[in-house]
Design a protein around this motif. Structure first.
Motif, PDB file in Angstrom:
ATOM      1  N   SER A 184      -3.527   4.464  10.771  1.00 41.59           N
ATOM      2  CA  SER A 184      -3.415   5.544  11.900  1.00 41.59           C
ATOM      3  C   SER A 184      -2.538   7.005  11.094  1.00 41.59           C
ATOM      4  O   SER A 184      -2.106   6.761   9.946  1.00 41.59           O
ATOM      5  CB  SER A 184      -2.465   5.116  13.110  1.00 41.59           C
ATOM      6  N   ILE A 185      -2.644   7.975  11.718  1.00 48.03           N
ATOM      7  CA  ILE A 185      -1.901   9.120  11.559  1.00 48.03           C
ATOM      8  C   ILE A 185      -0.388   8.972  11.248  1.00 48.03           C
ATOM      9  O   ILE A 185       0.198   9.445  10.268  1.00 48.03           O
ATOM     10  CB  ILE A 185      -2.059  10.428  12.440  1.00 48.03           C
ATOM     11  N   GLN A 186       0.039   8.179  12.063  1.00 50.36           N
ATOM     12  CA  GLN A 186       1.721   7.897  11.772  1.00 50.36           C
ATOM     13  C   GLN A 186       1.929   6.901  10.752  1.00 50.36           C
ATOM     14  O   GLN A 186       2.867   7.115   9.922  1.00 50.36           O
ATOM     15  CB  GLN A 186       2.150   7.250  13.175  1.00 50.36           C
ATOM     16  N   GLU A 187       1.042   6.012  10.510  1.00 48.14           N
ATOM     17  CA  GLU A 187       1.157   4.724   9.374  1.00 48.14           C
ATOM     18  C   GLU A 187       1.026   5.729   8.098  1.00 48.14           C
ATOM     19  O   GLU A 187       1.637   5.651   7.174  1.00 48.14           O
ATOM     20  CB  GLU A 187       0.253   3.945   9.745  1.00 48.14           C
ATOM     21  N   THR A 188      -0.115   6.580   7.757  1.00 51.70           N
ATOM     22  CA  THR A 188      -0.123   7.451   6.929  1.00 51.70           C
ATOM     23  C   THR A 188       1.189   8.362   6.602  1.00 51.70           C
ATOM     24  O   THR A 188       1.493   8.459   5.548  1.00 51.70           O
ATOM     25  CB  THR A 188      -1.421   8.281   7.133  1.00 51.70           C
ATOM     26  N   ALA A 189       1.653   9.022   7.879  1.00 49.92           N
ATOM     27  CA  ALA A 189       2.662   9.896   7.440  1.00 49.92           C
ATOM     28  C   ALA A 189       3.977   9.096   6.969  1.00 49.92           C
ATOM     29  O   ALA A 189       4.699   9.577   5.934  1.00 49.92           O
ATOM     30  CB  ALA A 189       3.346  10.354   8.865  1.00 49.92           C
ATOM     31  N   ASP A 190       4.114   7.676   7.447  1.00 48.00           N
ATOM     32  CA  ASP A 190       5.326   6.945   6.910  1.00 48.00           C
ATOM     33  C   ASP A 190       5.077   6.415   5.508  1.00 48.00           C
ATOM     34  O   ASP A 190       5.849   6.561   4.643  1.00 48.00           O
ATOM     35  CB  ASP A 190       5.378   5.736   7.862  1.00 48.00           C
ATOM     36  N   ALA A 191       3.808   6.128   5.099  1.00 45.78           N
ATOM     37  CA  ALA A 191       3.326   5.698   3.637  1.00 45.78           C
ATOM     38  C   ALA A 191       3.849   6.833   2.815  1.00 45.78           C
ATOM     39  O   ALA A 191       4.003   6.542   1.598  1.00 45.78           O
ATOM     40  CB  ALA A 191       1.983   5.504   3.609  1.00 45.78           C
ATOM     41  N   MET A 192       3.412   8.266   3.333  1.00 46.77           N
ATOM     42  CA  MET A 192       3.618   9.308   2.478  1.00 46.77           C
ATOM     43  C   MET A 192       4.890  10.151   2.511  1.00 46.77           C
ATOM     44  O   MET A 192       5.340  10.919   1.806  1.00 46.77           O
ATOM     45  CB  MET A 192       2.227  10.380   2.856  1.00 46.77           C
ATOM     46  N   ASN A 193       5.594   9.468   3.416  1.00 39.68           N
ATOM     47  CA  ASN A 193       7.057   9.993   3.630  1.00 39.68           C
ATOM     48  C   ASN A 193       6.906  11.578   4.330  1.00 39.68           C
ATOM     49  O   ASN A 193       7.720  12.549   3.451  1.00 39.68           O
ATOM     50  CB  ASN A 193       7.788   9.922   2.462  1.00 39.68           C
ATOM     51  N   THR A 194       6.146  11.711   5.093  1.00 37.62           N
ATOM     52  CA  THR A 194       6.048  13.129   5.541  1.00 37.62           C
ATOM     53  C   THR A 194       5.741  13.153   7.232  1.00 37.62           C
ATOM     54  O   THR A 194       5.952  12.014   7.885  1.00 37.62           O
ATOM     55  CB  THR A 194       4.818  13.744   4.900  1.00 37.62           C
ATOM     56  N   SER A 195       5.655  14.275   7.749  1.00 39.75           N
ATOM     57  CA  SER A 195       5.398  14.138   9.190  1.00 39.75           C
ATOM     58  C   SER A 195       4.044  13.989   9.580  1.00 39.75           C
ATOM     59  O   SER A 195       3.163  14.120   8.730  1.00 39.75           O
ATOM     60  CB  SER A 195       5.841  15.649   9.833  1.00 39.75           C
ATOM     61  N   SER A 196       3.823  13.360  10.833  1.00 41.75           N
ATOM     62  CA  SER A 196       2.312  13.335  11.325  1.00 41.75           C
ATOM     63  C   SER A 196       1.752  14.710  11.293  1.00 41.75           C
ATOM     64  O   SER A 196       0.361  14.457  11.045  1.00 41.75           O
ATOM     65  CB  SER A 196       2.450  12.732  12.604  1.00 41.75           C
ATOM     66  N   GLN A 255       0.741  -1.128   0.049  1.00 39.22           N
ATOM     67  CA  GLN A 255      -0.047   0.157   0.012  1.00 39.22           C
ATOM     68  C   GLN A 255       0.847   1.212   0.098  1.00 39.22           C
ATOM     69  O   GLN A 255       0.439   2.096  -0.802  1.00 39.22           O
ATOM     70  CB  GLN A 255      -1.011  -0.076   1.341  1.00 39.22           C
ATOM     71  N   THR A 256       1.966   1.169   0.942  1.00 42.04           N
ATOM     72  CA  THR A 256       2.865   2.369   0.733  1.00 42.04           C
ATOM     73  C   THR A 256       3.620   2.594  -0.671  1.00 42.04           C
ATOM     74  O   THR A 256       3.706   3.663  -1.128  1.00 42.04           O
ATOM     75  CB  THR A 256       3.866   2.106   1.722  1.00 42.04           C
ATOM     76  N   VAL A 257       4.081   1.341  -1.124  1.00 44.66           N
ATOM     77  CA  VAL A 257       4.282   1.288  -2.768  1.00 44.66           C
ATOM     78  C   VAL A 257       3.434   2.104  -3.496  1.00 44.66           C
ATOM     79  O   VAL A 257       3.816   2.775  -4.496  1.00 44.66           O
ATOM     80  CB  VAL A 257       5.103   0.300  -3.100  1.00 44.66           C
ATOM     81  N   LEU A 258       2.315   1.765  -3.551  1.00 42.10           N
ATOM     82  CA  LEU A 258       1.106   2.314  -4.244  1.00 42.10           C
ATOM     83  C   LEU A 258       1.000   3.858  -4.140  1.00 42.10           C
ATOM     84  O   LEU A 258       0.856   4.360  -5.097  1.00 42.10           O
ATOM     85  CB  LEU A 258      -0.074   1.546  -3.892  1.00 42.10           C
ATOM     86  N   THR A 259       0.927   4.083  -2.921  1.00 40.32           N
ATOM     87  CA  THR A 259       0.851   5.612  -2.552  1.00 40.32           C
ATOM     88  C   THR A 259       1.863   6.310  -3.149  1.00 40.32           C
ATOM     89  O   THR A 259       1.556   7.508  -3.903  1.00 40.32           O
ATOM     90  CB  THR A 259       0.546   5.666  -1.014  1.00 40.32           C
ATOM     91  N   ARG A 260       3.163   5.943  -2.952  1.00 33.06           N
ATOM     92  CA  ARG A 260       4.152   6.830  -3.360  1.00 33.06           C
ATOM     93  C   ARG A 260       4.423   6.628  -4.890  1.00 33.06           C
ATOM     94  O   ARG A 260       4.621   7.720  -5.633  1.00 33.06           O
ATOM     95  CB  ARG A 260       5.453   6.215  -2.713  1.00 33.06           C
ATOM     96  N   ALA A 261       3.888   5.522  -5.612  1.00 36.16           N
ATOM     97  CA  ALA A 261       3.802   5.550  -7.209  1.00 36.16           C
ATOM     98  C   ALA A 261       2.763   6.524  -7.374  1.00 36.16           C
ATOM     99  O   ALA A 261       3.047   7.288  -8.504  1.00 36.16           O
ATOM    100  CB  ALA A 261       3.536   4.032  -7.349  1.00 36.16           C
ATOM    101  N   PHE A 262       1.491   6.629  -6.731  1.00 37.17           N
ATOM    102  CA  PHE A 262       0.553   7.636  -7.376  1.00 37.17           C
ATOM    103  C   PHE A 262       1.202   8.998  -7.006  1.00 37.17           C
ATOM    104  O   PHE A 262       0.947   9.945  -7.966  1.00 37.17           O
ATOM    105  CB  PHE A 262      -0.526   7.451  -6.444  1.00 37.17           C
ATOM    106  N   LEU A 263       1.815   9.406  -6.018  1.00 37.00           N
ATOM    107  CA  LEU A 263       2.102  10.698  -5.636  1.00 37.00           C
ATOM    108  C   LEU A 263       3.365  10.895  -6.629  1.00 37.00           C
ATOM    109  O   LEU A 263       3.406  12.315  -7.275  1.00 37.00           O
ATOM    110  CB  LEU A 263       2.818  10.845  -4.311  1.00 37.00           C
ATOM    111  N   ALA A 264       4.233  10.282  -7.007  1.00 30.74           N
ATOM    112  CA  ALA A 264       5.299  10.512  -8.088  1.00 30.74           C
ATOM    113  C   ALA A 264       4.612  10.612  -9.288  1.00 30.74           C
ATOM    114  O   ALA A 264       5.121  11.305 -10.281  1.00 30.74           O
ATOM    115  CB  ALA A 264       6.192   9.206  -8.282  1.00 30.74           C
ATOM    116  N   HIS A 265       3.659   9.954  -9.960  1.00 28.60           N
ATOM    117  CA  HIS A 265       3.165   9.939 -11.070  1.00 28.60           C
ATOM    118  C   HIS A 265       2.301  11.223 -11.218  1.00 28.60           C
ATOM    119  O   HIS A 265       2.332  12.113 -12.096  1.00 28.60           O
ATOM    120  CB  HIS A 265       1.976   8.906 -11.526  1.00 28.60           C
ATOM    121  N   HIS A 266       1.775  11.734 -10.049  1.00 27.53           N
ATOM    122  CA  HIS A 266       0.972  13.220 -10.062  1.00 27.53           C
ATOM    123  C   HIS A 266       1.905  14.184 -10.268  1.00 27.53           C
ATOM    124  O   HIS A 266       1.463  15.337 -10.629  1.00 27.53           O
ATOM    125  CB  HIS A 266       0.089  13.343  -8.776  1.00 27.53           C
ATOM    126  N   ARG A 267       3.285  13.846  -9.869  1.00 28.40           N
ATOM    127  CA  ARG A 267       4.309  15.227  -9.886  1.00 28.40           C
ATOM    128  C   ARG A 267       4.765  15.411 -11.420  1.00 28.40           C
ATOM    129  O   ARG A 267       5.156  16.545 -11.536  1.00 28.40           O
ATOM    130  CB  ARG A 267       5.304  14.705  -9.026  1.00 28.40           C
TER     131      ARG A 267
END
Length: 168
Positions: free
Chosen positions: A128-140, A64-76
């Motif tokens: 959770s907020i922390q799991e979401t932050a980790d997946a998106m490589n950002t802060s909580s 799921q983290t890889v999917l989210t990061r692939a989406f964000l990279a594609h959108h950039r």
């Protein structure tokens, strides 16, 4: 990759592909073609690193983290907004309330990509907020801010009584 590892990966991919596709559809605000591409890219990246991924305690979360990061990279990417269509395809009506589905996907599509990713991860994936932050490589703190901003924007788009869209 040995046969046992290949079989293990194939079993994982078969079990998770549907869930990844549904998440990708939400991230892309209903763009099923892009969702399929993102799932394929995600599964390809996981295949390449399967030996390492298999040792992770939660390969589904990793996917799921890889999917989210692939989406964000594609959108950039600059070309991510290109849509080539000559004609619209004939599509059968989906089961369920099509109006609700279109309304919600349209509202999700109007959110910025990172806000959309936060909504999907927090409320669709129930992270959770922390799991979401980790997946998106950002802060909580950034996740909390984006949650508030995204939910406020959705309320503006859907109206204060969002419950009206959930009625049978």
């Amino acid at each position: 990759m040995g046969q046992a590892r290949a079989d293990e990966y194939a079993e994982f991919a078969a079990a998770r592909a549907g869930h990844l596709y549904r998440s990708a559809c939400l991230l892309t605000a209903g763009d099923t073609h892009l969702a399929e591409d993102l799932v394929q890219e995600t599964l390809g990246r996981i295949y390449v690193g399967w030996r390492r991924v298999a040792r992770v305690g939660n390969p589904a979360g990793y996917a799921q983290t890889v999917l989210t990061r692939a989406f964000l990279a594609h959108h950039r990417r600059r070309s991510s907004t290109e849509r080539v269509t000559a004609t619209l395809p004939d599509v059968a009506a989906a089961s369920g309330d099509a109006t609700l589905r279109v309304t919600l996907l349209d509202a999700l599509g109007r959110l910025p990509a990172k806000d959309r990713a936060v909504v999907v991860l927090r409320y669709w994936e129930d992270r959770s907020i922390q799991e979401t932050a980790d997946a998106m490589n950002t802060s909580s703190a950034a996740v909390r801010t984006r949650c508030v901003r995204a939910l406020a924007r959705l309320r503006d788009l859907l109206g204060e009584d969002v419950g009206e869209y959930a009625r049978p």
